[in-house]
Design a protein around this motif. Structure first.
Motif, PDB file in Angstrom:
ATOM      1  N   CYS A   3      -4.928   0.390  -8.120  1.00  0.00           N
ATOM      2  CA  CYS A   3      -6.178   0.566  -7.376  1.00  0.00           C
ATOM      3  C   CYS A   3      -7.048   1.658  -8.000  1.00  0.00           C
ATOM      4  O   CYS A   3      -8.274   1.501  -8.099  1.00  0.00           O
ATOM      5  CB  CYS A   3      -5.885   0.875  -5.915  1.00  0.00           C
ATOM      6  N   LYS A   4      -6.435   2.751  -8.430  1.00  0.00           N
ATOM      7  CA  LYS A   4      -7.197   3.818  -9.086  1.00  0.00           C
ATOM      8  C   LYS A   4      -7.815   3.330 -10.386  1.00  0.00           C
ATOM      9  O   LYS A   4      -8.961   3.657 -10.704  1.00  0.00           O
ATOM     10  CB  LYS A   4      -6.298   5.026  -9.363  1.00  0.00           C
ATOM     11  N   PHE A  12      -5.253   3.295   3.135  1.00  0.00           N
ATOM     12  CA  PHE A  12      -4.953   3.360   1.700  1.00  0.00           C
ATOM     13  C   PHE A  12      -6.240   3.465   0.883  1.00  0.00           C
ATOM     14  O   PHE A  12      -6.360   4.322   0.006  1.00  0.00           O
ATOM     15  CB  PHE A  12      -4.138   2.121   1.310  1.00  0.00           C
ATOM     16  N   SER A  72      -7.728   6.890   1.281  1.00  0.00           N
ATOM     17  CA  SER A  72      -6.958   7.924   0.578  1.00  0.00           C
ATOM     18  C   SER A  72      -7.260   7.945  -0.922  1.00  0.00           C
ATOM     19  O   SER A  72      -7.120   8.974  -1.565  1.00  0.00           O
ATOM     20  CB  SER A  72      -5.455   7.731   0.806  1.00  0.00           C
ATOM     21  N   LEU A  73      -7.683   6.791  -1.469  1.00  0.00           N
ATOM     22  CA  LEU A  73      -7.981   6.690  -2.896  1.00  0.00           C
ATOM     23  C   LEU A  73      -9.480   6.728  -3.188  1.00  0.00           C
ATOM     24  O   LEU A  73      -9.883   6.623  -4.343  1.00  0.00           O
ATOM     25  CB  LEU A  73      -7.386   5.391  -3.460  1.00  0.00           C
ATOM     26  N   CYS A 108       1.034   0.378  -7.019  1.00  0.00           N
ATOM     27  CA  CYS A 108      -0.172  -0.096  -6.328  1.00  0.00           C
ATOM     28  C   CYS A 108      -1.256   0.978  -6.345  1.00  0.00           C
ATOM     29  O   CYS A 108      -2.443   0.669  -6.506  1.00  0.00           O
ATOM     30  CB  CYS A 108       0.171  -0.521  -4.911  1.00  0.00           C
ATOM     31  N   THR A 109      -0.845   2.230  -6.220  1.00  0.00           N
ATOM     32  CA  THR A 109      -1.793   3.334  -6.296  1.00  0.00           C
ATOM     33  C   THR A 109      -2.424   3.396  -7.687  1.00  0.00           C
ATOM     34  O   THR A 109      -3.651   3.504  -7.816  1.00  0.00           O
ATOM     35  CB  THR A 109      -1.100   4.669  -5.950  1.00  0.00           C
ATOM     36  N   LYS A 110      -1.614   3.286  -8.738  1.00  0.00           N
ATOM     37  CA  LYS A 110      -2.131   3.303 -10.115  1.00  0.00           C
ATOM     38  C   LYS A 110      -3.106   2.150 -10.338  1.00  0.00           C
ATOM     39  O   LYS A 110      -4.166   2.331 -10.951  1.00  0.00           O
ATOM     40  CB  LYS A 110      -0.986   3.186 -11.123  1.00  0.00           C
ATOM     41  N   ALA A 153       0.828  -1.202   0.000  1.00  0.00           N
ATOM     42  CA  ALA A 153       0.000   0.000   0.000  1.00  0.00           C
ATOM     43  C   ALA A 153       0.868   1.261   0.000  1.00  0.00           C
ATOM     44  O   ALA A 153       1.983   1.260   0.514  1.00  0.00           O
ATOM     45  CB  ALA A 153      -0.916   0.005   1.229  1.00  0.00           C
ATOM     46  N   PHE A 154       0.310   2.317  -0.567  1.00  0.00           N
ATOM     47  CA  PHE A 154       0.939   3.639  -0.614  1.00  0.00           C
ATOM     48  C   PHE A 154       2.213   3.665  -1.451  1.00  0.00           C
ATOM     49  O   PHE A 154       3.118   4.455  -1.180  1.00  0.00           O
ATOM     50  CB  PHE A 154       1.216   4.186   0.804  1.00  0.00           C
ATOM     51  N   THR A 155       2.305   2.812  -2.456  1.00  0.00           N
ATOM     52  CA  THR A 155       3.432   2.867  -3.392  1.00  0.00           C
ATOM     53  C   THR A 155       2.873   3.209  -4.772  1.00  0.00           C
ATOM     54  O   THR A 155       1.675   3.054  -5.033  1.00  0.00           O
ATOM     55  CB  THR A 155       4.207   1.535  -3.433  1.00  0.00           C
TER      56      THR A 155
END
Length: 177
Positions: A73-74, A104, A107-108, A69-71, A64-66
């Motif tokens: 999940c989005k 996480f 935040s998204l 992984c952010t891309k 999480a929070f990398t």
């Protein structure tokens, strides 16, 4: 001479440890191992609740929070409407603890849960736990019968949501009425 032998043995051991999966990898046609995992929505999800009822997609990510992984999940959030056309429960998952995945997901502004496997037992059972102690970025497609239909080991983070919808279509997963 003794030092060279010890160094050689250490090098060989490190090569073996970094190239072998932490557990035997499952493949399409195998039964999904039983799981009981807490989601970022606070609910507990089990293999039992889906078997015989609904197909499942679990998209594992390392941490999480990398960035990647952010891309990923989005992308899944942005393509949620396309994924929800199918009769499928879908999740992302990691070996992070529940609190970190809750933070996480918040935040998204995710509209699906992230499953947490902090003891890494499910990741090990699937064979997707990397030698680094985090999950590999693999996505599992599981049929209503509890069998693995497909494993995507070449996830493209920025298009993963659309890729999931396309794979559900190609696998013949039923659409909702």
């Amino acid at each position: 001479m003794k030092t060279a032998f010890v160094l050689g043995a250490m090098l060989l051991a490190s090569l073996v440890l970094t190239t072998r999966p932490a557990h035997a990898e499952l493949k399409a046609g195998d039964d999904v191992p039983e799981f009981k995992l807490v989601g970022s929505d606070g609910k507990t999800y089990t293999s039992e609740q889906f078997k015989g009822n609904q197909a499942v997609v679990i998209a594992w990510f390392p941490k999480a929070f990398t960035g990647g992984c952010t891309k990923e999940c989005k992308s899944m959030r942005e393509q949620g409407e396309a994924i929800r056309k199918f009769d499928v429960a879908y999740f992302t998952a990691s070996c992070d603890d529940v609190k970190k995945n809750m933070d996480f997901a918040a935040s998204l502004d995710l509209d699906y849960p992230i499953l947490s496997d902090p003891d890494k037992s499910f990741a090990k059972a699937l064979g997707c736990l990397s030698p680094r102690g985090v999950s590999s970025r693999w996505t599992y497609y599981i049929g209503k019968d509890g069998k693995i239909l497909h494993i995507d080991k070449s996830v493209k983070t920025s298009s993963h949501g659309a890729d999931i919808a396309a794979k559900l279509e190609s696998l013949g997963i039923a659409k909702k009425n």
